[in-house]
Design an enzyme around this catalytic site. Structure first.
Site, short mmCIF file in Angstrom:
data_model
loop_
_atom_site.label_atom_id
_atom_site.label_comp_id
_atom_site.label_asym_id
_atom_site.label_seq_id
_atom_site.Cartn_x
_atom_site.Cartn_y
_atom_site.Cartn_z
N ARG A 1 -2.78 11.70 -4.71
CA ARG A 1 -4.00 10.92 -4.42
C ARG A 1 -5.26 11.77 -4.62
O ARG A 1 -6.22 11.68 -3.88
CB ARG A 1 -3.99 10.40 -2.97
CG ARG A 1 -2.88 9.45 -2.63
CD ARG A 1 -3.04 8.13 -3.37
NE ARG A 1 -2.15 7.12 -2.83
CZ ARG A 1 -0.87 6.97 -3.16
NH1 ARG A 1 -0.32 7.78 -4.06
NH2 ARG A 1 -0.15 6.02 -2.62
N SER B 1 -2.38 1.60 2.27
CA SER B 1 -2.12 2.74 3.16
C SER B 1 -3.45 3.29 3.65
O SER B 1 -4.33 3.60 2.83
CB SER B 1 -1.42 3.86 2.42
OG SER B 1 -0.16 3.45 1.98
N GLU C 1 -6.62 8.19 3.75
CA GLU C 1 -6.66 8.09 2.29
C GLU C 1 -7.91 7.29 1.91
O GLU C 1 -8.52 7.50 0.87
CB GLU C 1 -5.40 7.36 1.83
CG GLU C 1 -5.38 7.07 0.36
CD GLU C 1 -4.23 6.17 -0.06
OE1 GLU C 1 -3.07 6.51 0.18
OE2 GLU C 1 -4.51 5.12 -0.65
N1 EPU Z 1 8.25 3.90 7.72
C1 EPU Z 1 8.57 3.53 9.00
N2 EPU Z 1 7.74 2.68 9.64
C2 EPU Z 1 6.62 2.17 9.07
C3 EPU Z 1 6.31 2.53 7.76
C4 EPU Z 1 7.13 3.41 7.09
O1 EPU Z 1 9.56 3.97 9.56
O2 EPU Z 1 5.93 1.39 9.72
C5 EPU Z 1 9.17 4.76 6.99
C6 EPU Z 1 9.94 3.95 5.94
O3 EPU Z 1 11.10 3.41 6.48
C7 EPU Z 1 10.23 4.97 4.87
C8 EPU Z 1 9.02 5.90 4.96
O4 EPU Z 1 8.43 5.71 6.23
O5 EPU Z 1 11.38 5.70 5.19
C9 EPU Z 1 8.01 5.66 3.85
O6 EPU Z 1 7.56 4.34 3.88
P1 EPU Z 1 7.23 3.50 2.56
O7 EPU Z 1 8.31 3.62 1.59
O8 EPU Z 1 6.80 2.15 2.98
O9 EPU Z 1 6.04 4.28 1.89
P2 EPU Z 1 4.80 5.03 2.48
O10 EPU Z 1 5.02 6.49 2.42
O11 EPU Z 1 4.43 4.47 3.80
C10 EPU Z 1 3.62 5.32 0.16
C11 EPU Z 1 2.27 5.04 -0.44
C12 EPU Z 1 2.10 3.55 -0.74
C13 EPU Z 1 3.19 3.14 -1.70
C14 EPU Z 1 4.56 3.43 -1.06
C15 EPU Z 1 5.72 3.14 -1.97
C16 EPU Z 1 0.82 6.76 0.48
C17 EPU Z 1 -0.30 7.06 1.42
N3 EPU Z 1 1.24 5.50 0.48
O12 EPU Z 1 3.66 4.64 1.42
O13 EPU Z 1 0.85 3.37 -1.37
O14 EPU Z 1 3.10 1.77 -2.02
O15 EPU Z 1 4.63 4.85 -0.72
O16 EPU Z 1 5.80 4.11 -2.94
O17 EPU Z 1 1.27 7.65 -0.23
C18 EPU Z 1 -1.42 2.87 -0.93
O18 EPU Z 1 -1.68 4.03 -1.28
O19 EPU Z 1 -2.32 2.07 -0.56
C19 EPU Z 1 -0.04 2.44 -0.89
C20 EPU Z 1 0.33 1.26 -0.41
#
Ligand code: EPU
Length: 334
Positions: free
Chosen positions: A163, A234, A330
């Site tokens: 990012r 996010s 972010e």
């Molecule tokens: N998780 C939880 N509880 C929650 C949310 C997440 O336990 O409420 C756990 C999930 O189960 C998973 C891990 O955390 O094991 C990661 O969650 P997720 O795959 O939903 O992805 P993220 O890390 O929360 C990132 C990006 C998103 C992108 C997703 C998918 C960042 C800041 N965010 O989210 O990007 O869509 O991966 O690749 O890196 C954005 O930047 O606006 C965005 C949506």
């Protein structure tokens, strides 16, 4: 150009009702150049606002908002496998992804359904499902704000990170993205390594359109639809910590979700940290932690920018208290 209180409510996906002193939108670059030469007030703050999907207005904006609405997707060069495509900054990101899929071109399908526009994609190095914009970006063509000359940034010049890019550091507020040139492929393996993708899709039968459809379906399940509920995706970045700190945390909290990061560091899922503290659905004023994805803060009804700021500080404090990690937004606060 619009002077006087111009409402930005329709121009930010949080739907915060803030106003700008001056708002300038353009659909051709000559208009932008003329504006910069003749009407732009260099003494005041300014901000280049794309789709408004990664900003939080905490009050009225006492400066100039510059909003690109330029359009155009053009193939500039191709060989046996690579296709170079120049896309105007004002194009909607997901329209470009759909265009690539319709034209059977690989490289951006995992970035389906990300809100925002093309101009923001290199600044922020948008990413999801194991892909980042940098994987497909070849060059970024910009206009210098100071003297309106054109400058081309190669992929290496952009210094992409998680990012992150040069446009958030040395080049912040110095250039306006005119066009992003992507290098797409006629044939390439699919990247189904992330999370549930490989259980939902089979590498042998997957097509660009089924990958896109599956990602849209996953995103719709977890993330609020900006047309219905205001949010900026996010809200926080996933923090990156040293391995020894991660090991200590893993011993204490065996369910913590972590991923390897560059230079032997560890990336921690901030959504998991927030969720584990029971904060899903937690509200402050009109701002709320999304029920289905704790990393997302929403406008649950007439939230002010300050409601969102207060909620984000509360979350940061709680995460720091329990895990000793400082999570950083972010989203850009204006
Ligand atoms: N998780 C939880 N509880 C929650 C949310 C997440 O336990 O409420 C756990 C999930 O189960 C998973 C891990 O955390 O094991 C990661 O969650 P997720 O795959 O939903 O992805 P993220 O890390 O929360 C990132 C990006 C998103 C992108 C997703 C998918 C960042 C800041 N965010 O989210 O990007 O869509 O991966 O690749 O890196 C954005 O930047 O606006 C965005 C949506």
């Amino acid at each position: 150009m619009r002077n006087g209180k111009f409402s930005l409510q329709k121009y930010n996906t949080f739907g915060i009702d803030a106003c700008a002193d001056t708002f300038f939108s353009y659909n051709n670059i000559d208009d932008l150049i003329l504006f910069l030469q003749n009407d732009f007030d260099k003494e005041k703050p300014f901000f280049i606002l794309g789709g408004g999907s990664n900003v939080l207005f905490t009050s009225d904006y006492q400066g100039t908002i510059i909003h690109p609405e330029t359009k155009g997707i053009t193939i500039t060069q191709e060989d046996d496998n690579d296709v170079f495509v120049a896309v105007a900054a004002g194009e909607i990101w997901d329209d470009f992804v759909q265009w690539a899929v319709d034209n059977n071109l690989h490289g951006v399908e995992n970035l389906s359904y990300i809100p925002g526009c093309i101009g923001a994609s290199p600044v922020q190095n948008i990413g999801a499902y194991g892909s980042e914009a940098k994987d497909a970006i070849h060059e970024v063509h910009c206009i210098s704000i100071a003297d309106q000359t054109r400058k081309i940034f190669s992929k290496e010049d952009c210094k992409f990170g998680y990012r992150d890019s040069i446009f958030k550091h040395e080049c912040a507020n110095k250039y306006i993205v005119e066009t992003v040139v992507f290098k797409l492929q006629k044939n390439a393996p699919f990247n189904l390594s992330y999370g549930s993708l490989n259980t939902l899709l089979d590498e042998k039968t997957a097509t660009l359109q089924t990958v896109r459809n599956t990602i849209i379906q996953i995103r719709k399940e977890k993330l609020p639809d900006p047309k219905e509920i205001g949010s900026a995706g996010s809200f926080f970045k996933n923090p990156i910590i040293p391995e020894n700190q991660a090991n200590t945390l893993r011993n204490k909290f065996p369910k913590i979700v972590t991923y390897p990061a560059p230079n032997g560091n560890i990336k921690v899922a901030a959504g998991w940290l927030i969720d584990s503290l029971g904060l899903k659905g937690f509200c402050m004023g009109g701002a709320k932690v999304h029920e289905k994805q704790a990393l997302v803060l929403t406008n649950a009804g007439n939230a002010t920018g300050n409601d969102v700021v207060a909620l984000s500080h509360h979350i940061q404090d709680k995460v720091k208290e329990t895990y000793g990690i400082q999570i950083e937004p972010e989203v850009i606060f204006l």
